[in-house]
Design a protein around this motif. Structure first.
Motif, PDB file in Angstrom:
ATOM      1  N   LEU A 255      46.999  45.639 -25.319  1.00  0.00           N
ATOM      2  CA  LEU A 255      48.175  45.827 -24.472  1.00  0.00           C
ATOM      3  C   LEU A 255      48.141  44.886 -23.268  1.00  0.00           C
ATOM      4  N   TRP A 256      46.942  44.683 -22.726  1.00  0.00           N
ATOM      5  CA  TRP A 256      46.812  43.741 -21.603  1.00  0.00           C
ATOM      6  C   TRP A 256      47.210  42.326 -22.021  1.00  0.00           C
ATOM      7  N   TRP A 257      46.808  41.938 -23.207  1.00  0.00           N
ATOM      8  CA  TRP A 257      47.201  40.611 -23.693  1.00  0.00           C
ATOM      9  C   TRP A 257      48.724  40.502 -23.785  1.00  0.00           C
ATOM     10  N   GLY A 258      49.394  41.540 -24.317  1.00  0.00           N
ATOM     11  CA  GLY A 258      50.850  41.501 -24.403  1.00  0.00           C
ATOM     12  C   GLY A 258      51.494  41.416 -23.034  1.00  0.00           C
ATOM     13  N   ALA A 259      51.039  42.231 -22.071  1.00  0.00           N
ATOM     14  CA  ALA A 259      51.623  42.199 -20.729  1.00  0.00           C
ATOM     15  C   ALA A 259      51.341  40.861 -20.043  1.00  0.00           C
ATOM     16  N   MET A 260      50.156  40.310 -20.257  1.00  0.00           N
ATOM     17  CA  MET A 260      49.801  39.018 -19.672  1.00  0.00           C
ATOM     18  C   MET A 260      50.728  37.915 -20.188  1.00  0.00           C
ATOM     19  N   THR A 261      51.000  37.948 -21.491  1.00  0.00           N
ATOM     20  CA  THR A 261      51.895  36.935 -22.075  1.00  0.00           C
ATOM     21  C   THR A 261      53.297  37.046 -21.500  1.00  0.00           C
ATOM     22  N   LEU A 262      53.812  38.269 -21.367  1.00  0.00           N
ATOM     23  CA  LEU A 262      55.144  38.443 -20.787  1.00  0.00           C
ATOM     24  C   LEU A 262      55.179  38.007 -19.338  1.00  0.00           C
ATOM     25  N   PHE A 263      54.094  38.260 -18.586  1.00  0.00           N
ATOM     26  CA  PHE A 263      54.063  37.789 -17.194  1.00  0.00           C
ATOM     27  C   PHE A 263      54.144  36.268 -17.131  1.00  0.00           C
ATOM     28  N   VAL A 264      53.372  35.592 -17.980  1.00  0.00           N
ATOM     29  CA  VAL A 264      53.381  34.127 -17.959  1.00  0.00           C
ATOM     30  C   VAL A 264      54.787  33.599 -18.264  1.00  0.00           C
ATOM     31  N   LEU A 265      55.438  34.183 -19.278  1.00  0.00           N
ATOM     32  CA  LEU A 265      56.781  33.715 -19.621  1.00  0.00           C
ATOM     33  C   LEU A 265      57.764  33.971 -18.474  1.00  0.00           C
ATOM     34  N   ARG A 266      57.702  35.155 -17.863  1.00  0.00           N
ATOM     35  CA  ARG A 266      58.642  35.460 -16.775  1.00  0.00           C
ATOM     36  C   ARG A 266      58.295  34.667 -15.523  1.00  0.00           C
ATOM     37  N   PHE A 320      49.783  28.859 -20.164  1.00  0.00           N
ATOM     38  CA  PHE A 320      50.080  28.742 -18.735  1.00  0.00           C
ATOM     39  C   PHE A 320      49.753  27.342 -18.225  1.00  0.00           C
ATOM     40  N   VAL A 321      48.558  26.857 -18.592  1.00  0.00           N
ATOM     41  CA  VAL A 321      48.157  25.523 -18.137  1.00  0.00           C
ATOM     42  C   VAL A 321      49.158  24.478 -18.626  1.00  0.00           C
ATOM     43  N   LEU A 322      49.589  24.570 -19.893  1.00  0.00           N
ATOM     44  CA  LEU A 322      50.535  23.606 -20.451  1.00  0.00           C
ATOM     45  C   LEU A 322      51.864  23.644 -19.710  1.00  0.00           C
ATOM     46  N   LEU A 323      52.396  24.850 -19.492  1.00  0.00           N
ATOM     47  CA  LEU A 323      53.682  24.966 -18.795  1.00  0.00           C
ATOM     48  C   LEU A 323      53.571  24.500 -17.349  1.00  0.00           C
ATOM     49  N   ALA A 324      52.426  24.772 -16.717  1.00  0.00           N
ATOM     50  CA  ALA A 324      52.252  24.342 -15.323  1.00  0.00           C
ATOM     51  C   ALA A 324      52.189  22.827 -15.212  1.00  0.00           C
ATOM     52  N   LEU A 325      51.500  22.181 -16.163  1.00  0.00           N
ATOM     53  CA  LEU A 325      51.417  20.722 -16.128  1.00  0.00           C
ATOM     54  C   LEU A 325      52.769  20.076 -16.397  1.00  0.00           C
ATOM     55  N   ARG A 326      53.598  20.727 -17.209  1.00  0.00           N
ATOM     56  CA  ARG A 326      54.942  20.199 -17.452  1.00  0.00           C
ATOM     57  C   ARG A 326      55.856  20.379 -16.249  1.00  0.00           C
ATOM     58  N   GLY A 327      55.615  21.425 -15.484  1.00  0.00           N
ATOM     59  CA  GLY A 327      56.453  21.691 -14.324  1.00  0.00           C
ATOM     60  C   GLY A 327      56.078  20.809 -13.145  1.00  0.00           C
ATOM     61  N   LYS A 328      56.840  20.991 -12.068  1.00  0.00           N
ATOM     62  CA  LYS A 328      56.632  20.158 -10.882  1.00  0.00           C
ATOM     63  C   LYS A 328      56.283  20.980  -9.644  1.00  0.00           C
ATOM     64  N   GLN A 329      56.051  22.279  -9.822  1.00  0.00           N
ATOM     65  CA  GLN A 329      55.785  23.123  -8.667  1.00  0.00           C
ATOM     66  C   GLN A 329      54.288  23.153  -8.381  1.00  0.00           C
ATOM     67  N   THR A 330      53.971  23.024  -7.103  1.00  0.00           N
ATOM     68  CA  THR A 330      52.568  22.939  -6.687  1.00  0.00           C
ATOM     69  C   THR A 330      51.820  24.231  -6.969  1.00  0.00           C
ATOM     70  N   GLU A 331      52.484  25.389  -6.709  1.00  0.00           N
ATOM     71  CA  GLU A 331      51.771  26.647  -6.889  1.00  0.00           C
ATOM     72  C   GLU A 331      51.444  26.899  -8.358  1.00  0.00           C
ATOM     73  N   GLN A 332      52.295  26.427  -9.268  1.00  0.00           N
ATOM     74  CA  GLN A 332      52.010  26.592 -10.686  1.00  0.00           C
ATOM     75  C   GLN A 332      50.793  25.768 -11.095  1.00  0.00           C
ATOM     76  N   ARG A 333      50.702  24.582 -10.597  1.00  0.00           N
ATOM     77  CA  ARG A 333      49.557  23.740 -10.947  1.00  0.00           C
ATOM     78  C   ARG A 333      48.272  24.266 -10.308  1.00  0.00           C
ATOM     79  N   ALA A 334      48.392  24.852  -9.117  1.00  0.00           N
ATOM     80  CA  ALA A 334      47.208  25.446  -8.501  1.00  0.00           C
ATOM     81  C   ALA A 334      46.711  26.630  -9.329  1.00  0.00           C
ATOM     82  N   LEU A 335      47.628  27.448  -9.824  1.00  0.00           N
ATOM     83  CA  LEU A 335      47.236  28.568 -10.678  1.00  0.00           C
ATOM     84  C   LEU A 335      46.668  28.093 -12.003  1.00  0.00           C
ATOM     85  N   ALA A 336      47.105  26.928 -12.468  1.00  0.00           N
ATOM     86  CA  ALA A 336      46.587  26.404 -13.737  1.00  0.00           C
ATOM     87  C   ALA A 336      45.081  26.192 -13.667  1.00  0.00           C
TER      88      ALA A 336
END
Length: 615
Positions: A255-266, A320-336
């Motif tokens: 269940l944690w894996w499912g919730a984690m995946t939905l968090f990353v997408l949202r 998450f790492v892939l989406l963060a590298l594609r994006g341009k937001q600093t906080e996303q890359r820091a979380l990556a």
């Protein structure tokens, strides 16, 4: 003093200082070197209810030992026996057992020194709790001493005996405290922080339901807290046995894996409804399978669930790492970066869990805390940024509101001036209507009476006519000045009925009055005047234009409706008369009373009718 003797003294001092330093540092080293870490032990199997080990069947095993590889089908108890030589009975001595999975008991020279609360199902869960026992002279004996450890474990749930050490009590106590700090206290503090963060973001999501990422993060944290509690739990409560407990823990991981995946997408503002439905269908199927499989297969099912949850969470972190590298937001890359480190820790812990490496420490719990703190910081930063935008918007909105308020004030001033002008015009129109309907009607009737018999009009009669004109004028002035009624509508009708009946009689017109339920009706001055003027204007029209011989007046009140009808048998009115000031006045009075006005100019049956709803 010779040079050789002069140089000998400093050398002697240096040697003395070195010996003192060796003494200061050497005793602890000697104490630590006196410890015995058992590399091997003797092991033997027995059943659940055995109170002592069997006499034969012992074999030598390496420590630490996981007996699944050697006895894959054994479900029960394994006894471990270790021996050491004790030279000094007066030296404080202790035993340190790193870990026992799942429950255990310890004896020294046949005397029990410790045991878990339950050695049979439901088994105690002390697998992540180090054990420390200090031994005194009554337990120890000179020469050989025997340490016996009983381990109760279940097939498929990694039965295990960790490293066992005998040595000086003080040195082992420090080591024991360090292990408790790492294996218990640190994890408890980590869970406490995660509980606080999950609660905060859960409440934040409840207050702002549109921020769905906060909700999924709170759920993900809560599920991880439940899964991590497995490292601190000392019993399988509230579940009846170890297999059911392990199934619940493995289901929390899925269940944690499912919730984690939905968090990353949202978090990245992405939605994939079909893939999300497939994900949750697989998760719920896995959870159901964990509880429905037979007890003998629960160990394998839990291992598969841990493998699926571990691989799935690692894949989500890579996403998450892939989406963060594609994006341009600093906080996303820091979380990556944090998610990348979590991938490393996850791979390590998967290898530990499946015994592919000899390490017994799990790193995902620490990385989960670091990742959770990083995510919380980013979410809080996003929330702060949104608040800052709202504050800036509020400031801009305040300026616009101030400007709009000033424009509105100017507009209201203009509107007020316009309303005052309209009110004055309305008052003039009302005054004109009152003069027309009241004073005009009286004058019309009086003039008609004078014209019929001018030669017979005496001074008293003329005075009477003038008094009637005065009374009408006074009624208009009182209603306009005071705005207050005096008496009921029935009482106000009496003088009007008297005057109009005399005027109509003087002109050869019979007036019939029918009044129902208006004697006690209290109206405001303006409403009373509107009703009176409506009746007076209708009678004046009949007097001036109808040529009728009979006029009927009907007033009836049934709360909240007042019905007024004036009917005559004259010749009717022409279209020009029907559009005159009198008709407009009656229409205006009906509207002010909240009613409807109708006029039907038919020969032999002319009818003026009003039905008003009185507030």
């Amino acid at each position: 003093m010779s040079p050789s003797r002069a140089g000998a003294a400093p050398r002697f001092v240096r040697i003395l200082l070195f010996m003192l330093a060796l003494a200061a540092w050497g005793w602890p080293l000697l104490a630590i070197s006196a410890t015995t870490v058992f590399p091997r032990a003797e092991a033997v199997r027995s059943d659940w209810n055995a109170s002592e080990p069997p006499a034969d069947g012992w074999e030598s095993v390496n420590l630490p030992d996981a007996w699944n590889a050697r006895w894959p089908q054994h479900d029960g108890v394994v006894w471990y026996r270790m021996r050491w030589q004790q030279r000094d009975l007066q030296a404080p001595t202790a035993v340190l057992v790193d870990s026992i999975s799942l429950a255990g008991a310890v004896w020294v020279n046949g005397a029990a020194v410790w045991r878990d609360a339950s050695l049979v199902e439901p088994l105690s869960r002390g697998w992540n709790m180090p054990r420390y026992f200090q031994l005194g002279p009554p337990l120890l004996q000179p020469g050989e001493n025997v340490l016996l450890v009983r381990v109760s474990g279940r097939v498929g749930f990694q039965p295990w005996l960790g490293p066992v050490t005998v040595g000086p009590a003080e040195a082992l106590r420090d080591r024991f405290r360090g292990k408790v700090l790492v294996q218990r206290d640190y994890k408890l503090a980590s869970l406490a922080m995660q509980v606080a963060l999950a609660s905060f973001f859960g409440v934040l999501w409840l207050m702002r339901r549109r921020e769905v990422a906060y909700g999924w993060f709170a759920l993900e944290s809560a599920l991880w807290i439940g899964f991590s509690w497995n490292q601190l739990a000392l019993s399988p409560w509230p579940f009846p046995d170890t297999p059911t407990y392990q199934a619940a823990i493995a289901s929390l991981l899925l269940l944690w894996w499912g919730a984690m995946t939905l968090f990353v997408l949202r978090f990245f503002e992405r939605r994939h409804p079909r893939l999300e439905r497939i994900l949750w269908a697989l998760v719920m199927l896995g959870v159901a399978a964990l509880f429905l499989v037979p007890e003998s297969d629960k160990g394998m099912a839990c291992a598969l669930a841990v493998f699926a949850g571990g691989v799935g969470s690692i894949s989500t972190c890579l996403l998450f790492v892939l989406l963060a590298l594609r994006g341009k937001q600093t906080e996303q890359r820091a979380l990556a970066v944090a998610y990348g480190l979590y991938v490393v820790a996850g791979v390590h812990d998967m290898l530990v869990y499946f015994r592919l490496i000899g390490d017994r420490y799990y790193y995902t719990d620490g990385m989960a805390l670091i990742t959770t703190l990083a995510i919380a910081a980013v979410l809080a930063w996003r929330y702060t940024r949104q608040l800052r935008r709202i504050e800036n918007f509020s400031a801009e909105l305040g300026q616009e509101v101030a400007q709009a308020r000033s424009e509105l004030a100017a507009h209201l001033q203009q509107q007020h001036a316009l309303e005052v002008s309209h009110a004055r015009i309305g008052e003039r129109l009302n005054l004109v209507r009152d003069l027309h309907d009241g004073l005009g009607g009286t004058l019309t009737g009086s003039i008609a009476a004078i014209e019929q018999t001018p030669e017979s009009l005496s001074a008293p009669q003329l005075l009477k006519v003038l008094k009637q004109v005065r009374d009408d004028l006074r009624l208009i002035i009182d209603a306009s000045a005071t705005g207050a009624g005096d008496g009921s509508l029935g009482e106000q009708l009496v003088p009007l009925r008297h005057r109009m009946s005399r005027l109509l009689d003087a002109n050869g017109i019979a007036c019939l009055w029918q009044i129902e339920a208006v004697q006690g009706l209290q109206l405001g001055a303006s409403q009373t005047l509107d009703v009176l003027r409506f009746v007076q204007e209708a009678l004046s029209n009949a007097l001036k234009h109808s040529g009728a011989s009979v006029v009927e007046v009907n007033l009836a009140y049934s709360a909240p409706r007042l019905r007024v009808e004036v009917r005559d048998n004259g010749r009717g009115l022409s279209g020009e008369v029907g559009k005159g000031a009198g008709m407009q006045s009656m229409q205006a009075r009906a509207r002010r009373l909240g009613g409807e006005f109708r006029f039907e100019p038919r020969p032999g049956a002319t009818r003026a009718w009003m039905e008003a709803v009185l507030a």
